[in-house]
Design a protein around this motif. Structure first.
Motif: not given
Length: 154
Positions: A54-67
């Motif tokens: 959730r925090r990474a999404r709020q910072l603009g990271f894509s799901l691929g980048e989060i993975g």
């Protein structure tokens, strides 16, 4: 906080159950085995992982980048996160520059169209390619200089 149901896990992090399931399908969250009660039980580690996503999404990271950040077995390091955040900062800076230029062009277009007739309004020339930023008739030299030096339009 062991033994959370999917509903409690989702509610605790401010997302819906379908969001948790979506992250599971994408491989970002594990799908726990069913407990003796027949329900899947989520752990504190699952909650922390969901919070990270959730925090990474709020910072603009894509799901691929989060993975990529989460990696196999949560093997992420501080250096990996720093590199990803620095790359995201570069991307965002480039987007801000592009959007600032576009904002200036649109402001100029509005002024030209509001003060001229239909022949003066570039927006009515459908099918003609937009000129490059350096030769853009919608951005005056002064406006372009103010964009590059200050990052804002007058």
């Amino acid at each position: 906080m062991a033994g959370l149901t999917i509903g409690k896990l989702a509610a605790g992090e401010g997302v819906g159950v379908e969001t948790v399931r979506f992250y599971q399908r994408r491989g970002l969250l594990a799908l726990p085995e069913r407990a003796g009660s027949g329900f899947r039980e989520y752990t504190e580690d699952d909650r922390q992982r969901l919070a990270f996503i959730r925090r990474a999404r709020q910072l603009g990271f894509s799901l691929g980048e989060i993975g990529d950040l989460l990696g196999a077995g949560d093997g992420r390091s501080t250096n990996d996160i720093i590199r990803a955040a620095e790359a995201k900062l570069v991307t965002i800076s480039e987007q801000i520059t592009e959007l600032t230029l576009l904002q200036g062009r649109l402001r100029r277009l509005v002024r030209v169209c509001a003060q001229g007739d239909s022949g003066d309004c570039v927006a009515l020339h459908v099918g003609e390619p937009l000129p490059e930023a350096s030769a853009d008739p919608l951005v005056s030299v002064g406006e372009a200089a103010s964009v590059s030096s200050e990052g804002v339009m007058p």
